[in-house]
Design an enzyme around this catalytic site. Structure first.
Site, PDB file in Angstrom:
ATOM      1  N   GLY A  13      54.737 -22.661  40.610  1.00  0.00           N
ATOM      2  CA  GLY A  13      55.447 -23.067  39.395  1.00  0.00           C
ATOM      3  C   GLY A  13      54.929 -24.412  38.896  1.00  0.00           C
ATOM      4  N   ASN A  35      56.968 -15.697  44.195  1.00  0.00           N
ATOM      5  CA  ASN A  35      56.980 -14.295  43.738  1.00  0.00           C
ATOM      6  C   ASN A  35      56.531 -14.176  42.277  1.00  0.00           C
ATOM      7  OD1 ASN A  35      59.142 -15.289  42.344  1.00  0.00           O
ATOM      8  ND2 ASN A  35      60.578 -13.672  42.920  1.00  0.00           N
ATOM      9  N   THR A  38      58.575 -16.868  37.460  1.00  0.00           N
ATOM     10  CA  THR A  38      58.383 -17.765  36.305  1.00  0.00           C
ATOM     11  C   THR A  38      57.126 -18.611  36.478  1.00  0.00           C
ATOM     12  OG1 THR A  38      59.816 -19.411  37.354  1.00  0.00           O
ATOM     13  CG2 THR A  38      60.848 -17.908  35.790  1.00  0.00           C
ATOM     14  N   TYR A 148      72.712 -21.100  37.198  1.00  0.00           N
ATOM     15  CA  TYR A 148      71.779 -22.116  37.709  1.00  0.00           C
ATOM     16  C   TYR A 148      72.554 -23.257  38.367  1.00  0.00           C
ATOM     17  CZ  TYR A 148      67.946 -25.576  37.516  1.00  0.00           C
ATOM     18  OH  TYR A 148      66.982 -26.507  37.820  1.00  0.00           O
ATOM     19  N   LYS A 152      72.662 -24.110  42.437  1.00  0.00           N
ATOM     20  CA  LYS A 152      72.156 -25.369  42.997  1.00  0.00           C
ATOM     21  C   LYS A 152      73.259 -26.122  43.744  1.00  0.00           C
ATOM     22  CE  LYS A 152      67.817 -25.363  41.655  1.00  0.00           C
ATOM     23  NZ  LYS A 152      66.688 -25.405  42.577  1.00  0.00           N
ATOM     24  N   TYR A 162      73.745 -27.100  57.084  1.00  0.00           N
ATOM     25  CA  TYR A 162      72.679 -26.996  58.096  1.00  0.00           C
ATOM     26  C   TYR A 162      72.452 -28.343  58.768  1.00  0.00           C
ATOM     27  CZ  TYR A 162      70.795 -22.267  58.192  1.00  0.00           C
ATOM     28  OH  TYR A 162      70.621 -20.929  58.432  1.00  0.00           O
ATOM     29  N   ARG A 189      62.034 -24.689  27.246  1.00  0.00           N
ATOM     30  CA  ARG A 189      62.572 -26.037  27.431  1.00  0.00           C
ATOM     31  C   ARG A 189      62.213 -26.864  26.190  1.00  0.00           C
ATOM     32  NH1 ARG A 189      61.597 -26.848  33.991  1.00  0.00           N
ATOM     33  NH2 ARG A 189      59.885 -25.391  33.865  1.00  0.00           N
TER      34      ARG A 189
HETATM   35  P1  NAD Z   1      59.129 -23.147  37.477  1.00  0.00           P
HETATM   36  O1  NAD Z   1      59.891 -22.002  36.902  1.00  0.00           O
HETATM   37  O2  NAD Z   1      57.853 -23.535  36.822  1.00  0.00           O
HETATM   38  O3  NAD Z   1      58.839 -22.917  39.017  1.00  0.00           O
HETATM   39  C1  NAD Z   1      59.700 -22.209  39.869  1.00  0.00           C
HETATM   40  C2  NAD Z   1      58.849 -21.332  40.783  1.00  0.00           C
HETATM   41  O4  NAD Z   1      59.711 -20.626  41.693  1.00  0.00           O
HETATM   42  C3  NAD Z   1      58.050 -20.272  40.012  1.00  0.00           C
HETATM   43  O5  NAD Z   1      56.705 -20.286  40.402  1.00  0.00           O
HETATM   44  C4  NAD Z   1      58.748 -18.958  40.378  1.00  0.00           C
HETATM   45  O6  NAD Z   1      57.877 -17.853  40.305  1.00  0.00           O
HETATM   46  C5  NAD Z   1      59.240 -19.286  41.779  1.00  0.00           C
HETATM   47  N1  NAD Z   1      60.340 -18.419  42.226  1.00  0.00           N
HETATM   48  C6  NAD Z   1      61.484 -18.114  41.570  1.00  0.00           C
HETATM   49  N2  NAD Z   1      62.237 -17.257  42.300  1.00  0.00           N
HETATM   50  C7  NAD Z   1      61.547 -17.039  43.463  1.00  0.00           C
HETATM   51  C8  NAD Z   1      61.795 -16.240  44.627  1.00  0.00           C
HETATM   52  N3  NAD Z   1      62.905 -15.492  44.741  1.00  0.00           N
HETATM   53  N4  NAD Z   1      60.880 -16.237  45.621  1.00  0.00           N
HETATM   54  C9  NAD Z   1      59.739 -16.978  45.519  1.00  0.00           C
HETATM   55  N5  NAD Z   1      59.449 -17.751  44.437  1.00  0.00           N
HETATM   56  C10 NAD Z   1      60.349 -17.774  43.417  1.00  0.00           C
HETATM   57  O7  NAD Z   1      60.160 -24.378  37.480  1.00  0.00           O
HETATM   58  P2  NAD Z   1      59.897 -25.923  37.812  1.00  0.00           P
HETATM   59  O8  NAD Z   1      60.179 -26.706  36.591  1.00  0.00           O
HETATM   60  O9  NAD Z   1      58.604 -26.109  38.503  1.00  0.00           O
HETATM   61  O10 NAD Z   1      61.088 -26.196  38.843  1.00  0.00           O
HETATM   62  C11 NAD Z   1      60.867 -26.156  40.241  1.00  0.00           C
HETATM   63  C12 NAD Z   1      62.120 -26.551  40.983  1.00  0.00           C
HETATM   64  O11 NAD Z   1      62.530 -27.860  40.602  1.00  0.00           O
HETATM   65  C13 NAD Z   1      63.307 -25.614  40.717  1.00  0.00           C
HETATM   66  O12 NAD Z   1      64.012 -25.422  41.929  1.00  0.00           O
HETATM   67  C14 NAD Z   1      64.144 -26.391  39.745  1.00  0.00           C
HETATM   68  O13 NAD Z   1      65.496 -26.062  39.849  1.00  0.00           O
HETATM   69  C15 NAD Z   1      63.875 -27.838  40.144  1.00  0.00           C
HETATM   70  N6  NAD Z   1      64.063 -28.741  39.007  1.00  0.00           N
HETATM   71  C16 NAD Z   1      63.129 -28.835  38.020  1.00  0.00           C
HETATM   72  C17 NAD Z   1      63.361 -29.690  36.950  1.00  0.00           C
HETATM   73  C18 NAD Z   1      62.358 -29.861  35.830  1.00  0.00           C
HETATM   74  O14 NAD Z   1      62.628 -30.618  34.905  1.00  0.00           O
HETATM   75  N7  NAD Z   1      61.208 -29.247  35.872  1.00  0.00           N
HETATM   76  C19 NAD Z   1      64.562 -30.418  36.862  1.00  0.00           C
HETATM   77  C20 NAD Z   1      65.492 -30.253  37.881  1.00  0.00           C
HETATM   78  C21 NAD Z   1      65.234 -29.434  38.957  1.00  0.00           C
END
Ligand code: NAD
Length: 320
Positions: A13, A35, A38, A148, A152, A162, A189
Site C-alpha cells: 500500500g 492481498n 487497495t 473503519y 481501529k 495482548y 482522499r
Molecule cells: P493503502 O490502502 O494504500 O494500504 C493498505 C494496504 O493494506 C493495501 O496494500 C491493501 O491491499 C492491504 N490490505 C487491506 N486488507 C488486507 C488484508 N485483509 N490482507 C492483506 N493486506 C490487506 O492505505 P495507507 O494509506 O497506506 O494506510 C496504511 C495503514 O495506515 C492503514 O492501516 C491505515 O489505517 C493507516 N493510516 C493511514 C493514514 C494515511 O493518511 N495514509 C492515516 C491514518 C492511518
C-alpha cells in the site's frame, strides 16, 4: 536494524511501500504481506529482486504463517481512504479485527515487537481540540465511517490486551492524514483528488462549506515517526502527524496555486459524520521519540504535485 527480519502487513500500500523501502535501506530483511485490495505490487516493484525482500500475496484475515525468525511486525493492512472502506465495509472490519488478531498471534509466536497502524479517526468528530492521546474520541458506532473507526478502536483494544495479558511487545501509532507520491489519483482522499482535478483543469470539489480543518503530514515524516516508535520500547498510543492545520477550502486553493491551475472550486455535499476539526497534539511524540515533522505543507505538496504530474501523463500515454 541490520540482521533483523521485519514483516510489513499491507506492505504494497501507500505507507507500507515506504516502510519496506526504508527498512531495506537500513539493512533489514522484509517480508511484505498484502492481498492487493487497495494496494498494488506496482508500489514495490522497484524492490522485487532484492535478496532481502519478499512479496507474499496473503489475506491477513485467513491463515497467516511466516516461517523463520521475525523481529518486528508493522501491521499496516487496512483500507484507509473513505472511498475504499465504504466500498469494502466488511473487509475493513475483518482486517481490523481478525487481521489484527492474526498479526498479534504472529508477533506473540515469534517474540517480535508489533506496531499497530491506528488512526486519528479513533477520535471521531472530536470534542477536544487539538487531540491528545488521552482523549477518548467521539465516534458514531453505527455511522458509515464506523467500519473503519470502530475496526481501529477494536484493533487498539486487542493490541492492548495482548500486551497486558500475554506480555507481547506492542506499540500503537495514531497516524493523522498523510500524503505524498504513490497515492492513487482516484483513491478518493482529498489531496489526491484536489491535485488530480487541479492538474486536469477540472473543478476542485470541496465538501461542505470548506471550513472543516485537517492537518496534513508528508509521508517521509510519518515514516520517520513510525520507525522511531518501532525502534523504541514505548507502547503508546502516540500521535504522529503535522500540527499545521488548514481548512479544506484553503488546502484546495493552495494546491490549485502550486499546480498553476485555474480550476474553479466547487462545493459539494459533506459526507455523514465528517469530522469538523483535526489537529494532533504531538508533545508526546516529541518527548518520547524525539520526533517532529520537518516537511512544511508547501514543500510536501509541491513534491506530490510533481509526482502526480508524471503519473497522470504516464497514464494518458499508456491509454493512447
Ligand atoms: P493503502 O490502502 O494504500 O494500504 C493498505 C494496504 O493494506 C493495501 O496494500 C491493501 O491491499 C492491504 N490490505 C487491506 N486488507 C488486507 C488484508 N485483509 N490482507 C492483506 N493486506 C490487506 O492505505 P495507507 O494509506 O497506506 O494506510 C496504511 C495503514 O495506515 C492503514 O492501516 C491505515 O489505517 C493507516 N493510516 C493511514 C493514514 C494515511 O493518511 N495514509 C492515516 C491514518 C492511518
Amino acid at each position: 536494524m541490520k540482521g533483523s527480519r521485519v514483516v510489513v502487513t499491507g506492505g504494497a500500500g501507500f505507507l507500507g511501500s515506504y516502510l519496506c523501502e526504508r527498512l531495506l535501506g537500513r539493512g533489514a530483511a522484509v517480508v511484505c504481506l498484502d492481498n492487493f485490495l487497495t494496494g498494488s505490487p506496482r508500489n514495490v516493484e522497484h524492490l522485487i529482486g532484492r535478496p532481502a525482500f519478499r512479496l507474499v500475496e496473503c489475506d491477513l484475515t485467513g491463515f497467516v504463517h511466516v516461517p523463520g525468525q521475525v523481529d518486528l511486525v508493522l501491521h499496516f493492512a487496512s483500507a484507509a481512504s473513505p472511498a475504499d472502506y465504504l466500498r469494502h465495509p466488511i473487509e475493513t472490519l475483518k482486517v481490523g479485527s481478525m487481521g489484527t488478531l492474526h498479526a498479534l498471534g504472529l508477533a506473540a509466536e515469534k517474540g517480535a515487537r508489533l506496531v499497530l497502524a491506528s488512526t486519528s479517526e479513533v477520535y471521531g468528530d472530536p470534542l477536544e481540540h487539538p487531540q491528545k492521546e488521552t482523549y477518548w474520541g467521539n465516534v458514531n458506532p453505527v455511522g458509515p465511517r464506523s467500519v473503519y473507526d470502530e475496526a481501529k478502536r477494536f484493533a487498539e483494544s486487542l493490541t492492548t490486551a495482548y500486551r497486558n495479558s500475554r506480555g507481547t511487545d506492542t506499540a500503537i501509532v495514531r497516524i493523522f492524514n498523510t500524503y505524498g507520491p504513490r497515492m492513487r489519483p482516484y483513491d478518493g482522499r482529498a489531496i489526491p483528488t484536489f491535485i488530480r482535478q487541479a492538474l486536469l483543469g477540472e473543478p476542485i470539489t470541496v465538501t461542505g462549506d470548506g471550513t472543516q480543518t485537517r492537518s496534513i503530514c508528508y509521508v517521509d515524516d510519518t515514516i520517520d515517526g513510525v520507525l522511531a516508535l518501532a525502534d523504541s520500547d514505548f507502547a503508546g498510543p502516540v500521535n504522529i502527524g503535522n500540527p499545521a492545520e488548514m481548512s479544506m477550502a484553503a488546502l484546495a486553493e493552495t494546491i490549485r496555486d502550486l499546480a498553476g491551475s485555474s480550476s474553479p472550486v466547487r462545493f459539494v455535499e459533506r459526507p455523514v459524520d465528517d469530522p469538523a476539526v483535526r489537529r494532533p497534539d504531538t508533545t508526546l511524540a516529541e518527548e518520547r521519540l524525539g520526533w517532529r515533522p520537518r516537511v512544511d505543507p508547501v514543500t510536501g505538496l509541491r513534491r506530490t504535485i510533481d509526482w502526480f504530474e508524471k503519473e497522470l501523463n504516464l497514464s494518458c500515454s499508456a491509454a493512447s
